[in-house]
Design a protein around this motif. Structure first.
Motif, PDB file in Angstrom:
ATOM      1  N   ARG A   1       0.699  -1.155   0.151  1.00 22.85           N
ATOM      2  CA  ARG A   1       0.044   0.136   0.056  1.00 22.85           C
ATOM      3  C   ARG A   1       0.823   1.134   0.073  1.00 22.85           C
ATOM      4  N   ALA A   2       0.266   2.357  -0.812  1.00 21.32           N
ATOM      5  CA  ALA A   2       1.101   3.637  -0.709  1.00 21.32           C
ATOM      6  C   ALA A   2       0.085   4.336  -0.257  1.00 21.32           C
ATOM      7  N   PHE A   3       0.242   5.565   0.553  1.00 21.57           N
ATOM      8  CA  PHE A   3      -0.503   6.665   0.942  1.00 21.57           C
ATOM      9  C   PHE A   3       0.136   8.104   0.134  1.00 21.57           C
ATOM     10  N   VAL A   4      -0.684   8.492  -0.472  1.00 18.61           N
ATOM     11  CA  VAL A   4      -0.456   9.822  -1.229  1.00 18.61           C
ATOM     12  C   VAL A   4      -1.322  10.991  -0.546  1.00 18.61           C
ATOM     13  N   ALA A   5      -0.644  12.063  -0.182  1.00 17.97           N
ATOM     14  CA  ALA A   5      -1.244  13.082   0.587  1.00 17.97           C
ATOM     15  C   ALA A   5      -1.396  14.172  -0.632  1.00 17.97           C
ATOM     16  N   VAL A   6      -2.644  14.948  -0.378  1.00 15.87           N
ATOM     17  CA  VAL A   6      -2.756  16.230  -1.218  1.00 15.87           C
ATOM     18  C   VAL A   6      -2.790  17.095  -0.490  1.00 15.87           C
ATOM     19  N   ASP A   7      -2.377  18.390  -0.590  1.00 21.41           N
ATOM     20  CA  ASP A   7      -2.287  19.560   0.349  1.00 21.41           C
ATOM     21  C   ASP A   7      -2.218  20.724  -0.536  1.00 21.41           C
ATOM     22  N   GLY A   8      -2.712  21.651   0.158  1.00 21.82           N
ATOM     23  CA  GLY A   8      -2.626  23.079  -0.469  1.00 21.82           C
ATOM     24  C   GLY A   8      -3.333  23.927   0.166  1.00 21.82           C
ATOM     25  N   PRO A   9      -3.475  25.303  -0.246  1.00 26.69           N
ATOM     26  CA  PRO A   9      -4.331  26.266   0.338  1.00 26.69           C
ATOM     27  C   PRO A   9      -5.617  25.987   0.192  1.00 26.69           C
ATOM     28  N   SER A  10      -6.586  26.606   1.234  1.00 28.11           N
ATOM     29  CA  SER A  10      -8.144  26.231   1.342  1.00 28.11           C
ATOM     30  C   SER A  10      -8.797  26.707  -0.231  1.00 28.11           C
ATOM     31  N   GLY A  11      -9.496  25.703  -0.675  1.00 29.91           N
ATOM     32  CA  GLY A  11     -10.348  26.438  -1.863  1.00 29.91           C
ATOM     33  C   GLY A  11      -9.259  26.227  -3.389  1.00 29.91           C
TER      34      GLY A  11
ATOM     35  N   ALA B   1      -7.402  15.194  -5.936  1.00 26.23           N
ATOM     36  CA  ALA B   1      -7.292  13.806  -5.262  1.00 26.23           C
ATOM     37  C   ALA B   1      -8.349  12.795  -5.979  1.00 26.23           C
ATOM     38  N   ASP B   2      -9.549  13.220  -6.465  1.00 24.01           N
ATOM     39  CA  ASP B   2     -10.420  12.382  -7.127  1.00 24.01           C
ATOM     40  C   ASP B   2      -9.947  11.869  -8.385  1.00 24.01           C
ATOM     41  N   ASP B   3      -9.437  13.087  -9.150  1.00 20.71           N
ATOM     42  CA  ASP B   3      -8.854  12.618 -10.633  1.00 20.71           C
ATOM     43  C   ASP B   3      -7.729  11.622 -10.359  1.00 20.71           C
ATOM     44  N   LEU B   4      -6.785  11.947  -9.385  1.00 19.20           N
ATOM     45  CA  LEU B   4      -5.559  11.028  -9.268  1.00 19.20           C
ATOM     46  C   LEU B   4      -5.987   9.653  -8.959  1.00 19.20           C
ATOM     47  N   ALA B   5      -6.889   9.747  -8.136  1.00 20.77           N
ATOM     48  CA  ALA B   5      -7.318   8.080  -7.735  1.00 20.77           C
ATOM     49  C   ALA B   5      -8.060   7.416  -8.847  1.00 20.77           C
ATOM     50  N   ALA B   6      -8.610   8.238  -9.851  1.00 26.02           N
ATOM     51  CA  ALA B   6      -9.166   7.702 -11.128  1.00 26.02           C
ATOM     52  C   ALA B   6      -7.978   7.164 -11.796  1.00 26.02           C
ATOM     53  N   ALA B   7      -6.971   8.296 -12.152  1.00 24.09           N
ATOM     54  CA  ALA B   7      -5.862   7.783 -12.716  1.00 24.09           C
ATOM     55  C   ALA B   7      -5.392   6.558 -12.498  1.00 24.09           C
ATOM     56  N   LEU B   8      -4.990   6.276 -11.103  1.00 26.69           N
ATOM     57  CA  LEU B   8      -4.539   5.132 -10.521  1.00 26.69           C
ATOM     58  C   LEU B   8      -5.315   3.750 -11.030  1.00 26.69           C
ATOM     59  N   VAL B   9      -6.764   4.008 -10.863  1.00 23.93           N
ATOM     60  CA  VAL B   9      -7.739   3.166 -11.151  1.00 23.93           C
ATOM     61  C   VAL B   9      -7.359   2.537 -12.756  1.00 23.93           C
ATOM     62  N   GLU B  10      -7.444   3.624 -13.535  1.00 22.78           N
ATOM     63  CA  GLU B  10      -7.257   3.565 -15.022  1.00 22.78           C
ATOM     64  C   GLU B  10      -6.116   2.651 -15.239  1.00 22.78           C
TER      65      GLU B  10
ATOM     66  N   GLY C   1      -8.797  23.292  -4.846  1.00 25.72           N
ATOM     67  CA  GLY C   1      -9.189  22.209  -5.608  1.00 25.72           C
ATOM     68  C   GLY C   1      -8.503  21.106  -5.136  1.00 25.72           C
ATOM     69  N   GLN C   2      -7.969  20.854  -3.909  1.00 23.96           N
ATOM     70  CA  GLN C   2      -7.618  19.632  -3.583  1.00 23.96           C
ATOM     71  C   GLN C   2      -8.349  18.286  -3.626  1.00 23.96           C
ATOM     72  N   SER C   3      -9.555  18.519  -3.398  1.00 26.13           N
ATOM     73  CA  SER C   3     -10.554  17.457  -3.420  1.00 26.13           C
ATOM     74  C   SER C   3     -10.685  16.975  -4.933  1.00 26.13           C
ATOM     75  N   ALA C   4     -10.882  17.710  -5.732  1.00 29.30           N
ATOM     76  CA  ALA C   4     -10.928  17.358  -7.200  1.00 29.30           C
ATOM     77  C   ALA C   4      -9.831  16.807  -7.793  1.00 29.30           C
TER      78      ALA C   4
ATOM     79  N   SER D   1     -10.696  11.692   2.845  1.00 30.68           N
ATOM     80  CA  SER D   1     -10.231  13.079   3.249  1.00 30.68           C
ATOM     81  C   SER D   1      -9.972  13.298   4.780  1.00 30.68           C
ATOM     82  N   VAL D   2      -8.928  13.875   5.041  1.00 30.69           N
ATOM     83  CA  VAL D   2      -8.778  14.241   6.541  1.00 30.69           C
ATOM     84  C   VAL D   2     -10.035  14.965   6.957  1.00 30.69           C
ATOM     85  N   SER D   3     -10.520  15.511   6.510  1.00 31.76           N
ATOM     86  CA  SER D   3     -11.975  16.171   7.155  1.00 31.76           C
ATOM     87  C   SER D   3     -13.071  15.232   7.574  1.00 31.76           C
ATOM     88  N   ASP D   4     -12.612  13.873   6.979  1.00 28.37           N
ATOM     89  CA  ASP D   4     -13.699  12.959   7.593  1.00 28.37           C
ATOM     90  C   ASP D   4     -13.279  12.380   8.672  1.00 28.37           C
ATOM     91  N   PHE D   5     -12.404  12.827   9.461  1.00 30.66           N
ATOM     92  CA  PHE D   5     -11.554  12.454  10.774  1.00 30.66           C
ATOM     93  C   PHE D   5     -11.552  13.508  11.813  1.00 30.66           C
TER      94      PHE D   5
END
Length: 97
Positions: free
Chosen positions: A28-38, A45-54, A40-43, A63-67
């Motif tokens: 397993r690998a953990f990839v963190a996406v960080d940046g200033p608020s607003g 991260a979604d796109d990167l996850a899709a690229a990994l699945v592809e 587009g980190q969530s989008a 999302s850290v906010s889930d915790f």
């Protein structure tokens, strides 16, 4: 006028996914996406996850906010600041399995 070359977003995401998989091909690998608020980190991260699945690999996006801790346990204040992360829960749910 100078023409600037910019790779397509999908090409950049594929290249990043390829690099991640090259460096972390086992386990397993953990990839963190960080940046200033607003920013587009969530989008992203979604796109990167899709690229990994592809690329043929499983990806789970969280999302850290889930915790965040609930208000009564030192969570978000009245001024709307984000809740502090409950590190123990994050480790138990994401890292340990």
């Amino acid at each position: 006028m100078t023409t600037r070359w910019a790779p397509a977003k999908k090409d950049t995401l594929r290249a990043l996914a390829t690099e991640i998989l090259h460096n972390y091909s086992r386990g397993r690998a953990f990839v963190a996406v960080d940046g200033p608020s607003g920013a587009g980190q969530s989008a992203f991260a979604d796109d990167l996850a899709a690229a990994l699945v592809e690329a043929g690999h499983a990806a789970f996006r969280a999302s850290v906010s889930d915790f965040g801790r609930p208000r009564g346990e030192g969570g978000a204040g009245a001024d709307g600041e984000p809740a502090p992360v409950d590190g123990a829960v994050l480790r138990r749910v994401l890292v340990e399995p």
